[in-house]
Design a protein around this motif. Structure first.
Motif, PDB file in Angstrom:
ATOM      1  N   ASP A 290       0.708  -1.111   0.174  1.00 49.98           N
ATOM      2  CA  ASP A 290      -0.413   0.015  -0.361  1.00 49.98           C
ATOM      3  C   ASP A 290       0.770   1.213   0.259  1.00 49.98           C
ATOM      4  O   ASP A 290       0.203   1.975  -0.424  1.00 49.98           O
ATOM      5  CB  ASP A 290      -1.084  -0.474   1.470  1.00 49.98           C
ATOM      6  CG  ASP A 290      -2.076  -0.645   1.088  1.00 49.98           C
ATOM      7  OD1 ASP A 290      -2.648  -1.464  -0.171  1.00 49.98           O
ATOM      8  OD2 ASP A 290      -3.015  -0.747   1.746  1.00 49.98           O
ATOM      9  N   PRO A 294      -1.634   1.802  -3.275  1.00 53.04           N
ATOM     10  CA  PRO A 294      -3.139   1.557  -2.459  1.00 53.04           C
ATOM     11  C   PRO A 294      -3.910   1.849  -3.709  1.00 53.04           C
ATOM     12  O   PRO A 294      -4.505   2.900  -5.006  1.00 53.04           O
ATOM     13  CB  PRO A 294      -2.741   3.500  -1.054  1.00 53.04           C
ATOM     14  CG  PRO A 294      -2.111   3.933  -1.505  1.00 53.04           C
ATOM     15  CD  PRO A 294      -1.039   3.630  -2.756  1.00 53.04           C
ATOM     16  N   GLY A 302      -5.216  -5.478  -2.255  1.00 57.54           N
ATOM     17  CA  GLY A 302      -4.551  -4.285  -1.920  1.00 57.54           C
ATOM     18  C   GLY A 302      -3.355  -5.710  -1.592  1.00 57.54           C
ATOM     19  O   GLY A 302      -1.952  -5.401  -1.739  1.00 57.54           O
TER      20      GLY A 302
END
Ligand SMILES: Cc1cc2nc3c(=O)[nH]c(=O)nc-3n(C[C@H](O)[C@H](O)[C@H](O)COP(=O)(O)OP(=O)(O)OC[C@H]3O[C@@H](n4cnc5c(N)ncnc54)[C@H](O)[C@@H]3O)c2cc1C
Length: 417
Positions: A290, A294, A302
């Motif tokens: 991230d 992100p 993610g």
């Protein structure tokens, strides 16, 4: 080499294992007092399991994860099924690994246990990184309190509000999406039997959607309800009132409402992401997870991307020595930037065009999905779920080739740097 990793989240721990597997020493610096993750569910697609297998923790995570039967997309207001994708043998044969859901702490502790068992990995808590500096032969992190720690390279795995990124990229605060997510976990015995679906189910509605799936070996049902309420400020894990959540999702079909009504101890987050960037390395310093890219959680990728980052980094660092580490990090950035940018955009697209569609857009969505065979769905997902270690796709290879000929990519990398 000795490699410092700022941040001990999923990405930081995975990177530590990858560095150790590549023959280096890794020191993970975590600002919290203990290594921990919040207790909610996470979906892991086959690309994540390929990464976890590569890191040596895939079988442990699979033991703890729940194999779900299908991904179900429901029309939220009417309660009709838009499409179902079976995740059984056929899906697994196509993508080479299962699609599973896991309690975050189970994923996290599998990585943490592997780090703790590895003498090449040192884990440090209560250690807040505020920046970095470097010279010709070293990189170092600057800690809150003024101390510096020196090593051969620094990896910034310190999340969406990364201190390392603030210095390296300087692109300010993350972008507030205006979407608020409410999360709760319900013990399965409280869930009516006819709603104990062993599926990742998403109810799509106008400017809202609701997702649920079983976690922790089926002991709990994970609930996540998201609304586009034009929220303007980031919120992280603030307690939310159950009655307000029920009211916000009043447009849901009767069946799904029965699940929402079971939620207790709701917490809310206002979701943020960032526009993709070309360059996230500076000499001996690089970002991952991230901190680098992100994304909204709508593609459920993610953490999968953070795991892919770690695997590729490990592979490139296998061949690197102290005098070539900067080149290895540049190559990692070059290979990863297009794929991760595509996922950032895909997540935004899925939110706006699929999950929150209304009117004609929703009608077209339903018709499009209704016309798709399982094979069509597999083809659409292949670029995402089908990636395998070391996660160098065709587009990334092209990117590298262009860079090798001195064209576009590297000059734009330098421009951003
Ligand atoms: C609601 C929601 C649902 C999601 N669902 C999915 C899903 O189903 N599948 C999926 O793949 N992904 C999902 N994601 C995304 C996934 O959670 C993240 O992409 C992933 O956790 C990122 O890991 P990370 O290690 O890069 O960052 P983080 O998890 O943010 O870890 C960063 C770590 O660094 C530490 N840290 C921060 N600053 C400092 C500092 N200055 N010094 C030292 N340490 C520091 C933090 O304490 C933390 O431990 C979801 C995200 C959200 C918000």
């Amino acid at each position: 080499m000795e490699i410092l990793i700022a941040g001990g989240g999923i990405g930081g721990l995975a990177a530590a294992i990858a560095c150790a597997n590549a023959g280096h020493e890794a020191i993970v610096l975590e600002r919290n007092r203990e290594f921990t993750e919040i207790g909610a569910g996470i979906q892991l697609a086959p690309n994540a399991f390929h990464a976890l297998d590569h890191l040596g923790v895939g079988s442990r995570v699979k033991e703890l994860a729940v194999p779900v039967d299908e991904l179900r997309l429901m029309d939220g207001p009417s309660g009709s099924t838009i499409t179902q994708l079976a995740l059984g043998k056929e899906y697994e044969a196509v993508f080479g690994n299962p699609y599973m859901v896991v309690h975050r702490t189970d994923l996290y502790h599998s990585l943490l246990d592997a780090c703790q068992a590895n003498s090449a990995i040192k884990l440090v808590t209560s250690c807040s990184v505020v920046g970095y500096s470097q010279g010709a032969t070293y990189a170092q992190v600057n800690l809150e309190g003024g101390e510096n720690i020196r090593a051969d390279a620094v990896l910034g795995a310190d999340g969406i509000r990364s201190s390392i990124r603030r210095q390296l990229v300087g692109d300010g605060d993350p972008k507030v999406s205006g979407h608020t997510i409410y999360r709760s976990i319900v013990p399965m015995e409280k869930v009516p039997e006819d709603l104990r679906w062993n599926a990742v189910t998403l109810w799509a509605g106008p400017k809202w959607h609701f997702v649920h799936y079983p976690i922790a070996s089926g002991k709990y049902m994970n609930l996540a309800a998201t609304v586009d309420n034009q929220a303007t400020k980031p919120v992280v894990g603030k307690p939310a009132c159950a009655d307000s959540v029920k009211e916000l999702f009043g447009g849901l079909d009767r069946q799904a409402k029965r699940l929402i009504n079971l939620g207790e101890g709701w917490k809310e987050w206002v979701l943020c992401d960032r526009d993709p960037i070309e360059c996230w390395t500076d000499g001996r310093v690089a970002l991952l997870g991230d901190a680098a890219h992100p994304m909204l959680q709508y593609a459920a990728q993610g953490a999968c991307m953070a795991l892919e980052d770690a695997v590729l980094l490990g592979e490139l660092l296998k061949e690197a020595a102290a005098d070539s580490v900067a080149a290895a990090l540049t190559r990692y950035n070059l290979i990863r930037k297009d794929r991760t940018a595509d996922v950032v955009h895909a997540a935004r697209y899925m939110g706006a065009q699929i999950y929150h569609a209304s009117g004609d857009l929703a009608v077209n969505r339903n018709a499009t999905f209704a016309s798709m065979t399982p094979g069509d769905l597999h083809s659409v997902l292949d670029w995402l779920h089908g990636a395998r270690p070391p996660f160098i796709g065709d587009r990334e290879q092209r990117s590298e080739a262009e860079a090798a000929t001195g064209k576009t990519q590297r000059s734009s990398l330098n421009a951003v740097a």
